[in-house]
Design a protein around this motif. Structure first.
Motif, PDB file in Angstrom:
ATOM      1  N   SER A 183      34.053  32.116  45.259  1.00 34.94           N
ATOM      2  CA  SER A 183      34.023  32.659  46.612  1.00 34.94           C
ATOM      3  C   SER A 183      34.330  34.151  46.608  1.00 34.94           C
ATOM      4  O   SER A 183      35.172  34.618  45.865  1.00 34.94           O
ATOM      5  CB  SER A 183      35.044  31.927  47.487  1.00 34.94           C
ATOM      6  N   THR A 243      41.338  36.542  50.753  1.00 37.71           N
ATOM      7  CA  THR A 243      42.366  35.520  50.910  1.00 37.71           C
ATOM      8  C   THR A 243      43.290  35.910  52.055  1.00 37.71           C
ATOM      9  O   THR A 243      43.817  37.019  52.083  1.00 37.71           O
ATOM     10  CB  THR A 243      43.178  35.375  49.603  1.00 37.71           C
ATOM     11  N   ARG A 266      47.161  27.309  30.811  1.00 37.03           N
ATOM     12  CA  ARG A 266      47.343  28.007  32.089  1.00 37.03           C
ATOM     13  C   ARG A 266      46.549  29.301  32.183  1.00 37.03           C
ATOM     14  O   ARG A 266      46.688  30.039  33.152  1.00 37.03           O
ATOM     15  CB  ARG A 266      48.841  28.292  32.312  1.00 37.03           C
ATOM     16  N   PRO A 320      42.079  31.054  36.247  1.00 34.75           N
ATOM     17  CA  PRO A 320      42.485  30.563  37.564  1.00 34.75           C
ATOM     18  C   PRO A 320      42.723  29.054  37.563  1.00 34.75           C
ATOM     19  O   PRO A 320      42.115  28.319  36.790  1.00 34.75           O
ATOM     20  CB  PRO A 320      41.301  30.932  38.459  1.00 34.75           C
ATOM     21  N   ARG A 321      43.597  28.607  38.451  1.00 34.18           N
ATOM     22  CA  ARG A 321      43.995  27.203  38.490  1.00 34.18           C
ATOM     23  C   ARG A 321      42.938  26.284  39.102  1.00 34.18           C
ATOM     24  O   ARG A 321      43.008  25.069  38.932  1.00 34.18           O
ATOM     25  CB  ARG A 321      45.288  27.073  39.303  1.00 34.18           C
ATOM     26  N   ASP A 322      41.974  26.852  39.826  1.00 31.90           N
ATOM     27  CA  ASP A 322      41.031  26.001  40.554  1.00 31.90           C
ATOM     28  C   ASP A 322      39.804  25.624  39.727  1.00 31.90           C
ATOM     29  O   ASP A 322      38.806  25.147  40.262  1.00 31.90           O
ATOM     30  CB  ASP A 322      40.592  26.680  41.852  1.00 31.90           C
ATOM     31  N   ARG A 323      39.867  25.829  38.423  1.00 31.09           N
ATOM     32  CA  ARG A 323      38.736  25.491  37.568  1.00 31.09           C
ATOM     33  C   ARG A 323      39.224  24.889  36.261  1.00 31.09           C
ATOM     34  O   ARG A 323      40.199  25.367  35.685  1.00 31.09           O
ATOM     35  CB  ARG A 323      37.901  26.737  37.292  1.00 31.09           C
ATOM     36  N   ASP A 324      38.562  23.843  35.811  1.00 33.01           N
ATOM     37  CA  ASP A 324      38.925  23.181  34.557  1.00 33.01           C
ATOM     38  C   ASP A 324      38.109  23.780  33.418  1.00 33.01           C
ATOM     39  O   ASP A 324      36.891  23.591  33.346  1.00 33.01           O
ATOM     40  CB  ASP A 324      38.663  21.674  34.664  1.00 33.01           C
ATOM     41  N   ARG A 331      43.259  35.815  40.098  1.00 37.45           N
ATOM     42  CA  ARG A 331      43.509  34.821  41.129  1.00 37.45           C
ATOM     43  C   ARG A 331      44.964  34.369  41.111  1.00 37.45           C
ATOM     44  O   ARG A 331      45.687  34.584  40.128  1.00 37.45           O
ATOM     45  CB  ARG A 331      42.574  33.620  40.966  1.00 37.45           C
ATOM     46  N   CYS A 349      47.240  32.909  38.022  1.00 40.89           N
ATOM     47  CA  CYS A 349      46.398  33.059  36.839  1.00 40.89           C
ATOM     48  C   CYS A 349      47.255  33.445  35.628  1.00 40.89           C
ATOM     49  O   CYS A 349      48.085  34.349  35.708  1.00 40.89           O
ATOM     50  CB  CYS A 349      45.346  34.129  37.111  1.00 40.89           C
TER      51      CYS A 349
END
Length: 396
Positions: free
Chosen positions: A2, A6, A221, A224-228, A376, A379
């Motif tokens: 996106s 934010t 870690r 960014p946390r929103d992606r595997d 992000r 991150c």
């Protein structure tokens, strides 16, 4: 990915364009100067232990333990090549800027040894250059290769009292920028071509892409946390993706090498045995290659922008000794250093941020890129230290 800002975004010490918190900035920024940020290294025997104290600050490691690591530096007269390399890189960037008519001074500072980041930022502020764009000499995403630099920028601004005067943005991680990848592609292609010309069957050549091992918890870690990104996080995924691109180019240049296998390996582990770090180790893999029918190995220092101490010791010394012991031929390919394509690429990244180049026009060689301008939230967390203030990214 996106491009929406934010709500309530907090980006410390940012230019107005970066302060929005957008992943990729959409507004041009008139920067005053470039901050070249390095790791730093000793330049004499008396510097070695003080330098290692700086590297391990806050971890309570006694000097006797540090001396165990110091022998790598002692072997080379107590001199790390990294400062000389950064001097050369700074000069090369300045030449490229001048050739393009870009009037931006380059300030160089290190995290762990003179010249320190504090000095560079204060020099910039004293010259009236308060809107800085940082280039860290590290291409990948992880705590030690990205967030720690961002934390040091924040720490320096606080320590110098310049947090309300100086802004520091940072170019995106450039692991898959063509300028960075070029030297590796050229080096692997030449090595494989030479080995084949010497009569070694392509199927009996193995390419090992080596990078610095990090704690597994940090790797997981990274990014960014929103992606595997898989078990090794963005750090391992970025290296794997770039290595795949390089080998595809090698196969195009040397068609018979399409059967040459490769893998990602790690080096320079420094943590306690009880703490999991990324594996396998480059020397362990080299020792296993004869049993796999391998006659020659190409060692690629993919995680490094120049010939750091880890390259000179862990690869040029220990890995070469492992290959000799295994009875196989070994070739180590070059790092980017001051390769003209790499230098042009770094200046391209500066222009990209200055002009807010559209995302679809930003060069990248893998599906993971182009990486973020503004990191992000959460991150590249350091699980042991938690979240310290960091610039060039959304809090925390």
């Amino acid at each position: 990915m996106s491009e929406r800002a934010t709500d309530g975004a907090v980006v410390l010490a940012a230019s107005p364009a970066a302060a929005s918190g957008l992943p990729h900035v959409l507004a041009a920024t008139a920067y005053d100067g470039i901050l070249l940020a390095g790791f730093g290294g000793p330049e004499g025997q008396d510097d070695v232990i003080p330098f290692l104290r700086n590297v391990t600050r806050g971890r309570g490691i006694p000097d006797e333990r540090l001396e165990e690591v110091a022998h790598h530096y002692r072997h080379f007269g107590g001199i790390s090549p990294i400062n000389a390399q950064n001097r050369a890189l700074k000069a090369a960037i300045e030449v490229e800027l001048a050739a393009r008519g870009i009037d931006l001074p380059v300030y160089w500072g290190n995290r762990n040894w003179a010249p320190f980041l504090e000095d560079a930022v204060q020099d910039a502020a004293a010259a009236g250059d308060s809107t800085l764009l940082a280039i860290a000499t590290s291409a990948y995403s992880s705590y030690s290769s990205c967030r720690q630099y961002r934390e040091d920028f924040a720490r320096v601004l606080d320590a110098t009292g310049l947090e309300s005067t100086v802004t520091i943005d940072k170019v995106r991680q450039f692991f898959d920028h063509p300028g960075f990848v070029h030297a590796f592609t050229e080096g692997v292609t030449a090595a494989v071509r030479d080995l084949v010309a010497d009569g070694i069957a392509p199927g009996r050549i193995r390419v090992l892409f080596s990078t610095h091992s990090i704690p597994t918890s940090d790797a997981q870690r990274s990014g960014p946390r929103d992606r595997d990104f898989g078990p090794g996080g963005a750090y391992a995924a970025q290296h794997e993706a770039v290595a795949g691109v390089i080998m595809a180019e090698v196969a195009r240049a040397v068609p018979e090498a399409a059967v040459t296998e490769w893998e990602l390996v790690y080096q320079s582990r420094s943590g306690p045995p009880t703490q999991p770090w990324l594996e396998p180790d480059v020397c362990d893999v080299i020792g296993e290659l004869p049993a796999r029918g391998v006659d020659a190995v190409v060692i690629v220092p993919l995680g490094f922008v120049s010939d750091h101490m880890e390259v000179l010791w862990d690869l040029d010394t220990e890995a070469m000794e492992a290959a000799e012991k295994a009875g196989i031929r070994a070739v180590r390919t070059p790092t980017p250093g001051i390769d003209p394509a790499f230098v042009r690429g770094l200046v391209d990244l500066v222009v990209e941020r200055r002009d807010a180049t559209a995302v679809e026009e930003r060069p990248h060689l893998t599906e993971l890129g182009p990486w973020f301008d503004v990191c992000r939230p959460a991150c590249c967390e350091n699980v042991r230290a938690g979240f310290r203030p960091a610039v060039s990214g959304l809090a925390p």
